[in-house]
Design a protein around this motif. Structure first.
Motif, PDB file in Angstrom:
ATOM      1  N   GLU A  87      21.961 -36.164  36.718  1.00 29.04           N
ATOM      2  CA  GLU A  87      21.380 -35.658  35.477  1.00 29.04           C
ATOM      3  C   GLU A  87      20.927 -34.219  35.656  1.00 29.04           C
ATOM      4  OE1 GLU A  87      17.380 -36.506  32.866  1.00 29.04           O
ATOM      5  OE2 GLU A  87      18.633 -38.235  33.396  1.00 29.04           O
ATOM      6  N   GLN A 130      25.360 -37.405  26.963  1.00 27.52           N
ATOM      7  CA  GLN A 130      24.245 -38.103  26.331  1.00 27.52           C
ATOM      8  C   GLN A 130      23.392 -37.081  25.582  1.00 27.52           C
ATOM      9  OE1 GLN A 130      22.098 -40.985  28.865  1.00 27.52           O
ATOM     10  NE2 GLN A 130      23.776 -40.746  30.323  1.00 27.52           N
ATOM     11  N   GLY A 132      20.178 -36.412  25.065  1.00 29.47           N
ATOM     12  CA  GLY A 132      19.111 -35.699  25.764  1.00 29.47           C
ATOM     13  C   GLY A 132      19.638 -34.742  26.808  1.00 29.47           C
ATOM     14  N   TRP A 175      22.078 -35.967  16.522  1.00 29.57           N
ATOM     15  CA  TRP A 175      20.681 -36.032  16.944  1.00 29.57           C
ATOM     16  C   TRP A 175      19.946 -37.202  16.306  1.00 29.57           C
ATOM     17  CZ3 TRP A 175      16.263 -35.564  13.937  1.00 29.57           C
ATOM     18  CH2 TRP A 175      16.420 -35.094  12.635  1.00 29.57           C
ATOM     19  N   ALA A 178      20.218 -40.777  18.240  1.00 27.23           N
ATOM     20  CA  ALA A 178      19.638 -41.030  19.562  1.00 27.23           C
ATOM     21  C   ALA A 178      18.786 -42.292  19.529  1.00 27.23           C
ATOM     22  CB  ALA A 178      18.792 -39.833  20.003  1.00 27.23           C
ATOM     23  N   GLU A 180      16.658 -43.082  21.953  1.00 26.53           N
ATOM     24  CA  GLU A 180      15.371 -42.755  22.557  1.00 26.53           C
ATOM     25  C   GLU A 180      14.703 -41.638  21.747  1.00 26.53           C
ATOM     26  OE1 GLU A 180      13.899 -44.277  25.007  1.00 26.53           O
ATOM     27  OE2 GLU A 180      15.567 -45.619  25.460  1.00 26.53           O
ATOM     28  N   ASP A 183      14.870 -38.144  23.226  1.00 21.71           N
ATOM     29  CA  ASP A 183      16.149 -37.442  23.104  1.00 21.71           C
ATOM     30  C   ASP A 183      16.287 -36.791  21.736  1.00 21.71           C
ATOM     31  OD1 ASP A 183      16.817 -38.184  25.654  1.00 21.71           O
ATOM     32  OD2 ASP A 183      18.036 -39.891  25.058  1.00 21.71           O
ATOM     33  N   ARG A 184      15.760 -37.448  20.700  1.00 22.92           N
ATOM     34  CA  ARG A 184      15.789 -36.868  19.364  1.00 22.92           C
ATOM     35  C   ARG A 184      14.991 -35.567  19.335  1.00 22.92           C
ATOM     36  NH1 ARG A 184      15.958 -41.839  17.295  1.00 22.92           N
ATOM     37  NH2 ARG A 184      13.714 -42.058  17.124  1.00 22.92           N
TER      38      ARG A 184
END
Length: 353
Positions: A87, A130, A132, A175, A178, A180, A183-184
């Motif tokens: 990541e 992904q 985020g 967006w 997402a 999570e 992440d948004r």
């Protein structure tokens, strides 16, 4: 139980919608847009390390507190099992180490790594794209857009801008999908940064309104993220501070409004700091680089009030001793993906011990 089933159904629907938007039948629409020009509007306050540049050029990459020796090949060409390391590689936070280098070969090395990522992952990849991760990568490319474009020839510069525009367009589409909340928020922070880094700053009003709305939804009045995760608090502050700094140059009123919310976040994070210089390891927060934590906290004068409570944690301060105890509820379902069963758990430090 009904709330749980509703939550699972909503998450499934979001994943299904995102699978459709990232399918080959739709994904081709992300490309082909005009190559937007970007101005260097974002700064990077994080510390740099010249030795890290030399190590990377020798094939040794220290990311997420783990070193991987690639044997001289591109880090994007090898299989690594450590998710945190991967990541950190794909968000490009390590580009900051090239920020102050003057050697042409070293700057060229950074550009070649970006071009290698574009060659391998620029079309799409489920892991590295992904939401985020994509948002943090866009933010890091924008922070160092001058480095990337100045060290590239015209064809390479076009490839970098084309890839960046594709990733930005994907964020605009995805967006809201997402699963999570963090992440948004990261995606909207990236899109606000894009608006600030574009000629004419089109979209600043829209994305500023959206980012303030999401902050209001995701943070308590005491400045703690509803996930109650110090690690998530740190990641969000790192990105949001950069956006506030960019706003302050042309939109001081908006920067002040965002800064007031960030000050509360800084204060909450500082309340969870142990004498070691790291936040307590609650709710998915592993070891964080002390110099990075200090660089984030140095962007605000807000400090912990001492003994008290914040975000469901009880904090007891006595001289050089600090106790942080988890005395709060499990986070709401949408924020609990990294929650630990830590009722009555505590962490203690005395000085640096």
């Amino acid at each position: 139980m009904l709330d749980v089933w509703r939550f699972l159904a909503e998450r499934y629907a979001l994943r299904l919608a995102d699978a459709v938007m990232t399918s080959p039948a739709v994904r081709w629409t992300w490309t082909g847009f005009n190559e937007g020009d970007f101005i260097p509007a974002l700064s990077d306050f994080r510390p740099t390390d010249r030795e890290s540049v030399r190590e990377m050029m020798a094939g040794r990459y220290l990311l997420a507190s783990r070193i991987v020796d690639t044997g001289g090949v591109s880090p994007f060409a090898i299989d690594v099992e450590h998710e945190d390391w991967l990541e950190e590689l794909h968000v490009f936070s390590w580009l900051r180490h090239f920020r102050d280098v003057s050697d042409g070969g070293e700057r060229r090395f950074a550009v070649m790594l970006v071009l290698d990522w574009i060659g391998r992952y620029g079309a799409f990849d489920p892991q590295s794209w992904q939401i985020g991760i994509s948002a943090r990568r866009v933010l890091n490319w924008l922070r160092h857009i001058g480095l990337l474009l100045e060290g590239a020839n015209p064809d390479e510069a076009r490839a970098i801008k084309r890839s960046l525009n594709t990733q930005i367009h994907a964020l605009r589409i995805r967006w809201r999908l997402a699963t999570e909340p963090v992440d948004r928020l990261l995606a909207v922070a990236a899109l606000l940064a894009v608006a600030l880094s574009s000629e004419g700053e089109s979209g600043v009003d829209r994305w500023f309104t959206q980012i303030m709305k999401l902050i209001g939804e995701q943070f308590g009045a005491d400045g703690m993220h509803l996930s109650r995760g110090p690690g998530i608090q740190f990641v969000l502050l790192t990105q949001l501070v950069t956006v506030r700094q960019a706003l302050s140059r042309r939109h001081p009123d908006r920067a002040q409004a965002l800064g007031e919310r960030l000050d509360a976040m800084h204060r909450a994070l500082d309340s969870l700091m142990l004498g070691t210089g790291e936040p307590a390891y609650f709710n998915g927060c592993g070891p964080l680089q002390v110099d990075l934590v200090h660089s984030v906290q140095a962007q605000s004068t807000e400090r912990r009030a001492g003994t008290g409570t914040v975000g469901g944690y009880g904090v007891l301060v006595g001289g050089p001793s600090v106790v942080v105890a988890d005395s709060g509820h499990v986070p709401p379902l949408a924020f609990s993906s990294r929650a630990h069963a830590s009722a009555l758990a505590f962490e203690f430090s005395h000085g640096h011990e």
